[in-house]
Design a protein around this motif. Structure first.
Motif, short mmCIF file in Angstrom:
data_model
loop_
_atom_site.label_atom_id
_atom_site.label_comp_id
_atom_site.label_asym_id
_atom_site.label_seq_id
_atom_site.Cartn_x
_atom_site.Cartn_y
_atom_site.Cartn_z
N VAL A 173 61.25 -81.76 71.95
CA VAL A 173 61.03 -80.91 73.11
C VAL A 173 59.93 -81.51 73.96
N ARG A 174 60.07 -81.37 75.27
CA ARG A 174 59.03 -81.86 76.18
C ARG A 174 58.02 -80.74 76.43
N GLU A 175 56.76 -80.98 76.04
CA GLU A 175 55.71 -79.99 76.22
C GLU A 175 54.43 -80.68 76.69
N GLY A 176 53.81 -80.11 77.71
CA GLY A 176 52.55 -80.67 78.20
C GLY A 176 52.65 -82.10 78.67
N GLY A 177 53.80 -82.48 79.21
CA GLY A 177 53.97 -83.82 79.73
C GLY A 177 54.25 -84.87 78.68
N ARG A 178 54.49 -84.46 77.43
CA ARG A 178 54.83 -85.42 76.38
C ARG A 178 55.94 -84.86 75.51
N VAL A 179 56.56 -85.72 74.74
CA VAL A 179 57.66 -85.33 73.86
C VAL A 179 57.11 -85.07 72.47
N VAL A 180 57.39 -83.88 71.92
CA VAL A 180 56.88 -83.51 70.59
C VAL A 180 58.05 -83.07 69.72
N ASN A 181 57.84 -83.16 68.42
CA ASN A 181 58.82 -82.68 67.45
C ASN A 181 58.56 -81.21 67.13
N VAL A 182 59.59 -80.42 67.15
CA VAL A 182 59.50 -79.03 66.72
C VAL A 182 60.53 -78.81 65.60
N HIS A 183 60.36 -77.72 64.88
CA HIS A 183 61.21 -77.46 63.72
C HIS A 183 61.97 -76.16 63.93
N ALA A 184 63.29 -76.26 63.86
CA ALA A 184 64.15 -75.08 63.94
C ALA A 184 64.39 -74.59 62.52
N LEU A 185 63.79 -73.45 62.16
CA LEU A 185 63.93 -72.88 60.83
C LEU A 185 65.18 -72.01 60.78
N LEU A 186 66.06 -72.27 59.82
CA LEU A 186 67.33 -71.57 59.71
C LEU A 186 67.47 -70.94 58.34
N ALA A 187 68.18 -69.84 58.29
CA ALA A 187 68.50 -69.20 57.00
C ALA A 187 69.90 -68.62 57.08
N THR A 188 70.67 -68.84 56.03
CA THR A 188 72.00 -68.26 55.89
C THR A 188 72.04 -67.46 54.60
N GLY A 189 72.95 -66.51 54.51
CA GLY A 189 73.04 -65.70 53.31
C GLY A 189 74.45 -65.18 53.09
N VAL A 190 74.70 -64.69 51.89
CA VAL A 190 75.98 -64.09 51.53
C VAL A 190 75.76 -62.59 51.43
N ASN A 191 76.49 -61.82 52.24
CA ASN A 191 76.27 -60.37 52.29
C ASN A 191 77.05 -59.65 51.19
N ALA A 192 76.97 -58.33 51.18
CA ALA A 192 77.58 -57.53 50.12
C ALA A 192 79.09 -57.64 50.11
N ASP A 193 79.68 -58.03 51.25
CA ASP A 193 81.13 -58.16 51.34
C ASP A 193 81.62 -59.54 50.98
N GLY A 194 80.71 -60.44 50.60
CA GLY A 194 81.09 -61.79 50.21
C GLY A 194 81.21 -62.77 51.35
N HIS A 195 80.87 -62.36 52.56
CA HIS A 195 80.94 -63.26 53.72
C HIS A 195 79.57 -63.89 53.97
N ARG A 196 79.58 -65.10 54.51
CA ARG A 196 78.33 -65.75 54.90
C ARG A 196 77.88 -65.22 56.25
N GLU A 197 76.56 -65.20 56.44
CA GLU A 197 75.97 -64.78 57.71
C GLU A 197 74.86 -65.75 58.09
N ILE A 198 74.64 -65.88 59.40
CA ILE A 198 73.44 -66.54 59.90
C ILE A 198 72.36 -65.47 59.93
N LEU A 199 71.31 -65.63 59.14
CA LEU A 199 70.30 -64.59 59.04
C LEU A 199 69.23 -64.70 60.11
N GLY A 200 68.83 -65.92 60.44
CA GLY A 200 67.75 -66.02 61.41
C GLY A 200 67.53 -67.43 61.92
N LEU A 201 66.83 -67.51 63.04
CA LEU A 201 66.44 -68.78 63.67
C LEU A 201 65.08 -68.60 64.31
#
Length: 419
Positions: A173-201
């Motif tokens: 990502v470009r921030e403050g006039g320079r290019v920096v690395n950022v981290h996209a934190l992801l979580a997935t889960g299996v719900n009560a019905d047995g399907h996968r879900e994207i939990l958060g970002l």
């Protein structure tokens, strides 16, 4: 131009296909839409076009032309005019907004990928759309931002989420006039019905303990509960955050990530046979055999590679956490490999951009990809069966039948309860 009230489908289709012009689909769509509007206007008038009838309540008075943007291009539709009152096809056109919703998504995606307004105009013109304004692009982006924000903050009310996987992607990502690395934190889960879900970002400046702790606190605040196992790599901050926010949950160290860590601690010449020994652990038919084979691997490397033996022994409990759950689930829970397809899809989109202009644009694109994948998972087949999920949620109890202090796994508690 006049819109006929009826057409012969067979004759019309044969005529259009025989012409086989580049604008075939656009011409056919125009004809069908005009025909439908004509029939609709006839019903409003109480009689057909040019028909004399006592039931007639209104008459036609020509047409007014409107441009209608579709995926087939911009077409000219002839809206019937009435002598008394007005007719407007609300079922087809939105007042003061004539673009298809699907087209909005296409143009918004172009905006997300960093396409300039001038290049975007050329793109939509190649699709047959004649005009595109900067204000329209801004509205589309704002609309998509709202959808992504709603998706990221939705309640996690489909639990218990027995199995959760966490991972992070490094993006620029470009921030403050320079290019920096950022981290996209992801979580997935299996719900009560047995399907996968994207939990958060969430996007953080560093993949540290504070970032992961805030991420999991947000998940639990939104309703994440019933977690029995979390699969991830061995990042210290991530492991600490799991212990602090999900009490009672077991941590499974991803076998793929662990193999990479072990390779770094193994002499290059010895890695092929050490890797073969490690893989043999996962090929065993049951939990007891897995632990027995792990012991044999430790004995095999103890003399020649003491550092490798120590590395394996230290990681044993975390690497073999999957053995406390039914054998049918092992491939889904012993590594983050099931999420690799999701990561590849995210990378396919983000690689086009390269460097994001800001974090908002990153969240917009990655969030849109995740929301799309979430819908596919929820509408698709179950990821895990309900029966095996129920067995996975049975709490392990100490084995009091002998002198051993080992615990009985969740699959072994069912016959014990019925005895």
């Amino acid at each position: 131009m006049t819109a006929p009230s009826i057409i012969d489908p067979t004759e019309f289709l044969h005529e259009q296909l025989s012409q086989a012009s580049p604008d075939l689909l656009r011409q056919m769509l125009t004809t069908f839409i005009n025909t439908l509007m004509s029939a609709d206007a006839d019903s409003v008038c109480g009689a057909g076009w040019g028909e004399r009838s006592e039931q007639r309540t209104n008459t036609r008075n020509g047409y007014r032309h409107r441009d209608f943007d579709t995926r087939a291009g911009t077409i000219d539709v002839a809206i019937p005019k009435l002598r008394n009152g007005s007719y407007f096809p609300d079922w087809l056109l939105e007042r003061r907004r004539r673009a298809e919703r699907a087209l909005t998504t296409v143009v918004a995606t172009c905006y997300l990928l960093g396409v300039s307004t001038r290049r975007m105009e050329k793109l939509v013109e190649s699709l047959g759309i004649t005009k595109l304004s900067k204000s329209q692009v801004s509205v589309m982006a704002a609309d998509l931002d709202a959808q992504v924000a709603e998706f990221r903050s939705r309640p996690l009310d489909q639990g218990p989420y027995t199995f959760v996987a966490a991972d992070a992607l490094v993006l620029k990502v470009r921030e403050g006039g320079r290019v920096v690395n950022v981290h996209a934190l992801l979580a997935t889960g299996v719900n009560a019905d047995g399907h996968r879900e994207i939990l958060g970002l969430q996007v953080t400046s560093a993949e540290d303990g504070a970032g992961w702790l805030g991420f999991f606190r947000d998940l639990t605040a939104r309703g994440l509960s019933g977690v029995r196992l979390v699969t991830s790599d061995a990042h210290a901050g991530l492991v600490s955050a799991i212990g602090a926010t999900l009490p009672g949950a077991t941590w499974q160290r991803c076998r793929t990530h662990y193999a990479a860590n072990l390779m770094a601690a193994t002499p290059k010449a010895s890695w092929p046979w050490v890797r073969a020994l490690l893989h043999s652990v996962y090929d065993q038919p049951d939990a007891a055999s897995v632990h027995a084979q792990f012991d044999r691997v430790l004995d095999a490397v103890a003399d020649k590679l003491p550092k490798v033996s120590e590395h394996l022994d230290t990681a044993r409990a975390d690497v073999l956490a999957f053995t406390s759950f039914p054998k049918e689930l092992w491939r889904q829970i012993w590594s983050n490999n099931p999420s690799e397809r999701l990561n590849r899809e995210i990378r396919r989109r983000t690689d086009v951009v390269g460097i994001f202009p800001d974090r908002d644009s990153l969240i917009r694109l990655v969030g849109a990809v995740l929301a799309e994948q979430h819908d596919e998972w929820v509408e698709g087949r179950r990821y895990l069966g309900l029966e095996v999920l129920a067995r996975s949620r049975v709490t392990a109890v100490p084995d009091t039948t002998g002198d051993s202090s080992e615990e009985v796994t969740s699959t072994d508690t069912i016959p014990a309860l019925s005895a």
